[in-house]
Design a protein around this motif. Structure first.
Motif, short mmCIF file in Angstrom:
data_model
loop_
_atom_site.label_atom_id
_atom_site.label_comp_id
_atom_site.label_asym_id
_atom_site.label_seq_id
_atom_site.Cartn_x
_atom_site.Cartn_y
_atom_site.Cartn_z
N ALA A 169 0.82 -1.21 0.00
CA ALA A 169 0.00 0.00 0.00
C ALA A 169 0.86 1.26 0.00
CB ALA A 169 -0.94 0.00 1.21
N THR A 170 1.99 1.22 0.71
CA THR A 170 2.85 2.39 0.80
C THR A 170 3.71 2.56 -0.44
OG1 THR A 170 2.97 2.10 3.21
CG2 THR A 170 4.59 3.57 2.20
N CYS A 171 4.34 1.48 -0.89
CA CYS A 171 5.33 1.58 -1.97
C CYS A 171 4.71 1.49 -3.37
CB CYS A 171 6.39 0.49 -1.81
SG CYS A 171 7.39 0.67 -0.33
N PHE A 172 3.77 0.59 -3.55
CA PHE A 172 3.16 0.43 -4.87
C PHE A 172 2.03 1.44 -5.07
CE2 PHE A 172 0.98 -1.19 -8.45
CZ PHE A 172 1.81 -2.10 -9.12
N ASN A 173 1.07 1.44 -4.15
CA ASN A 173 -0.11 2.30 -4.32
C ASN A 173 0.20 3.77 -4.09
OD1 ASN A 173 -1.94 -0.33 -2.72
ND2 ASN A 173 -1.81 0.02 -4.90
N SER A 174 0.65 4.11 -2.88
CA SER A 174 0.81 5.52 -2.51
C SER A 174 2.03 6.16 -3.20
CB SER A 174 0.92 5.67 -1.00
OG SER A 174 -0.21 5.15 -0.36
N PHE A 175 3.20 5.56 -3.00
CA PHE A 175 4.41 6.09 -3.62
C PHE A 175 4.27 6.08 -5.14
CE2 PHE A 175 8.52 5.10 -5.64
CZ PHE A 175 9.23 6.25 -5.32
N GLY A 176 3.76 4.99 -5.70
CA GLY A 176 3.58 4.91 -7.15
C GLY A 176 2.64 5.97 -7.68
N GLY A 177 1.54 6.19 -6.96
CA GLY A 177 0.60 7.22 -7.39
C GLY A 177 1.22 8.60 -7.39
N MET A 178 1.98 8.92 -6.34
CA MET A 178 2.63 10.22 -6.26
C MET A 178 3.73 10.35 -7.31
SD MET A 178 2.80 10.36 -2.08
CE MET A 178 3.59 11.95 -1.90
N LYS A 179 4.44 9.27 -7.57
CA LYS A 179 5.51 9.27 -8.58
C LYS A 179 4.97 9.62 -9.96
CE LYS A 179 8.86 6.08 -10.70
NZ LYS A 179 10.12 6.81 -10.48
N ILE A 180 3.76 9.19 -10.26
CA ILE A 180 3.14 9.48 -11.56
C ILE A 180 2.42 10.82 -11.55
CG2 ILE A 180 1.41 8.70 -13.22
CD1 ILE A 180 2.00 5.84 -12.29
N LEU A 181 1.65 11.07 -10.50
CA LEU A 181 0.76 12.23 -10.49
C LEU A 181 1.50 13.55 -10.29
CD1 LEU A 181 -2.10 13.29 -10.66
CD2 LEU A 181 -2.40 12.75 -8.23
N PHE A 182 2.51 13.60 -9.45
CA PHE A 182 3.19 14.86 -9.18
C PHE A 182 3.86 15.44 -10.42
CE2 PHE A 182 3.71 14.75 -4.25
CZ PHE A 182 2.34 14.62 -4.13
N PRO A 183 4.60 14.66 -11.22
CA PRO A 183 5.12 15.22 -12.47
C PRO A 183 4.01 15.69 -13.41
CG PRO A 183 6.32 13.24 -11.91
CD PRO A 183 5.15 13.32 -10.96
N ASN A 184 2.88 14.97 -13.44
CA ASN A 184 1.77 15.41 -14.28
C ASN A 184 1.23 16.77 -13.82
OD1 ASN A 184 1.81 13.28 -16.04
ND2 ASN A 184 0.14 12.16 -15.06
N LEU A 185 1.12 16.96 -12.51
CA LEU A 185 0.65 18.25 -12.00
C LEU A 185 1.58 19.38 -12.44
CD1 LEU A 185 -0.55 17.42 -8.39
CD2 LEU A 185 -1.89 18.59 -10.14
#
Length: 544
Positions: A344-360
């Motif tokens: 949940a921390t590394c795949f879901n949360s970290f992964g989501g931020m890794k993709i979404l923050f550059p998009n923002l």
């Protein structure tokens, strides 16, 4: 991420309305009482009462109003029943051709777009990668519009068992021998307990989220500014990955990875581990024949990351004792709970931020100085009116900022692929026709086409920063990015991402931190395996 990271793939919970560490409980739902599935229902009810958690969402204005819908005087016109167009081709040959088109000959979006044109339908049959040797059955019914797509979230109609990554499932050797929460269907008894554990993790960290985000991302911006001064440009990706990993460890577990045996290796260890799970769905820019053989034809053996994963597991087991204790009270073995917390921390949360923050950064950076000025004025004014602190209450006074985050989620959702297997014979409707689906058939949706549906959104392909301001909030029900609509909340009975509201919150915090610190910024945009690669080329420090 199915992506990846649900991406990957989260909700704040708290027990009473108050302000802690600058976080205001801006909106509370009725008492949270999940229907836990266990051998003894009385034990489940005691567990629900003991936790007595209330989920909070990131915005008061996002709560559905209590309205009565009038019964229409005339039924809507019946759509014509149409045979699902398309075919799967010859065994082996058809899936191989579709895979090469999807990855190399056309690319993902043109692969789908060309078939919409060919069949004159947003619903059709096709093969989804990776196909033979990795996935035994690549045949799917593709849904590419905002009308048909939501059936993929309806667990009364579709099964979600082992479908997080699509037509194949990575080896459980990559998750300690366990099927973790993302691969469980809500009908499975363990689903409710494990999802409740993630809810507890989020609730227990609520006081640390805003202060730890500020501290961690202040360090990030200082690093970027130093690199800009020295080199004239600064890569956002690597420093952002480190900041996201550190933030999650500090906020969720009160631990600093740099002070542990893990050091600064966390993001790289996670990247290698994720590659073995998502490699069959990715392109890395290697020569096509080499890459197709390496990633899309045979599975990479889990032993390649066994020691890396063990280092991650040891760290999380050491820092999550309190959460593991709670898991044991719920009837979850400590080892299984730890593997789920890591995922949940590394795949879901970290992964989501890794993709979404550059998009923002990509979308706000490209929008230019006018939007930057509007965001800076709105954010700084709201913060000043709330005692100079960033709080949930302050963010409620930032409608443009909130809309920018939702528009980024809409136009390029971090979870692109969605799957479900029909539990029974169904009739699925697009905007133009109805289609019969047989029990057991696999349904697949490419989420960006559903969230850029021109029959739902005006200027659907454009980034419109204020799309969800005022009356535009009504469109949030069509923003689909977290295994469910943005206007709905995660529960133990659905597959909505447990940390949906957490991801929205930290995305808002990124925009707030950016425009507290800078009047404007400029970027260069490239590509990475998981989305955008951002390079900062200039920043203008806050002047008012």
């Amino acid at each position: 991420m199915a992506i990846p990271f649900s991406a990957s793939q989260n909700i704040f919970l708290q027990t009473q309305p108050r302000i802690d560490a600058g976080i205001a409980s801006s909106s509370l739902l009725p008492p949270y009482s999940p229907r836990l599935q266990s051998p003894a229902r009385s034990k489940s009810l005691k567990l629900a009462r003991r936790l007595s958690l209330r989920p909070i969402v990131a915005s008061l204005s996002e709560l559905p109003s209590s309205t009565t819908t009038a019964t229409p005087s005339t039924p809507p016109p019946k759509l014509p029943l149409r045979k699902i167009p398309g075919d799967y081709g010859l065994p082996f040959i058809g899936p191989t051709k579709d895979r090469l088109d999807y990855f190399y000959n056309q690319g993902r979006e043109d692969y789908f777009r060309s078939r919409i044109q060919k069949y004159r339908s947003t619903v059709f049959r096709a093969n989804m990668p990776p196909g033979h040797f990795i996935a035994s059955n690549p045949r799917v019914i593709v849904l590419l519009d905002g009308q048909s797509f939501p059936v993929l979230f309806d667990v009364s109609k579709v099964e979600k068992r082992d479908l997080f990554t699509g037509t194949f499932m990575p080896s459980t050797q990559l998750t300690g021998g366990y099927r973790v929460l993302s691969y469980l269907d809500p009908s499975e008894p363990n689903h409710a307990k494990l999802k409740q554990l993630i809810f507890f993790l989020l609730q227990s960290s609520r006081q640390r989220i805003i202060p730890e985000f500020h501290a961690t991302f202040t360090e990030l911006f200082e690093t970027l500014e130093s690199e800009l001064a020295a080199k004239g440009k600064a890569d956002f990706g690597g420093p952002n990955d480190q900041a996201c990993f550190n933030f999650l460890a500090r906020a969720f577990y009160g631990a600093n990875p740099s002070e542990s045996k893990l050091g600064h290796d966390g993001p790289n260890l996670v990247a290698k581990w994720v590659l073995l799970q998502l490699g069959p769905l990715l392109t890395l820019g290697l020569p096509s024949l080499v890459e197709d053989l390496l990633l899309h034809t045979f599975r990479l053996p889990p032993v390649l990351v066994k020691s890396d994963y063990q280092r991650l597991y040891d760290f999380f087991y050491q820092v999550s004792g309190r959460i593991l204790d709670e898991g044991e009270k719920m009837g979850i073995k400590r080892e299984e709970a730890c593997h789920n917390l890591l995922f949940a921390t590394c795949f879901n949360s970290f992964g989501g931020m890794k993709i979404l923050f550059p998009n923002l950064l990509k979308f706000t950076g490209r929008a230019g100085p006018k939007l930057h000025r509007q965001l800076a004025e709105e954010i700084r004014s709201a913060v000043r009116s709330n005692g100079g602190k960033v709080t949930m209450a302050a963010m409620e006074q930032m409608p443009l900022m909130k809309s920018v985050v939702y528009e980024a989620l809409r136009i390029e959702p971090p979870v692109a692929l969605q799957y479900g297997k029909a539990k029974r014979d169904l009739v699925i409707e697009s905007h133009d026709a109805a289609f019969e689906v047989k029990e057991g058939e696999m349904l697949f949706g490419y989420q960006p086409f559903a969230t850029r549906d021109p029959k739902i959104f005006e200027r659907a392909e454009e980034f419109v920063p204020d799309r969800f301001v005022g009356e535009g909030e009504k469109l949030l029900k069509h923003v689909l990015w977290s295994n469910g609509p943005e206007a709905e909340s995660p529960t133990v009975e659905n597959k909505q991402c447990a940390g949906k509201d957490f991801v929205v919150l930290v995305s808002r915090l990124l925009v707030v931190e950016m425009f507290q610190r800078y009047d404007s910024f400029e970027i260069e945009v490239g590509k990475s395996a998981l989305g955008a690669a951002i390079t900062l080329t200039s920043v203008k420090r806050a002047s008012f």
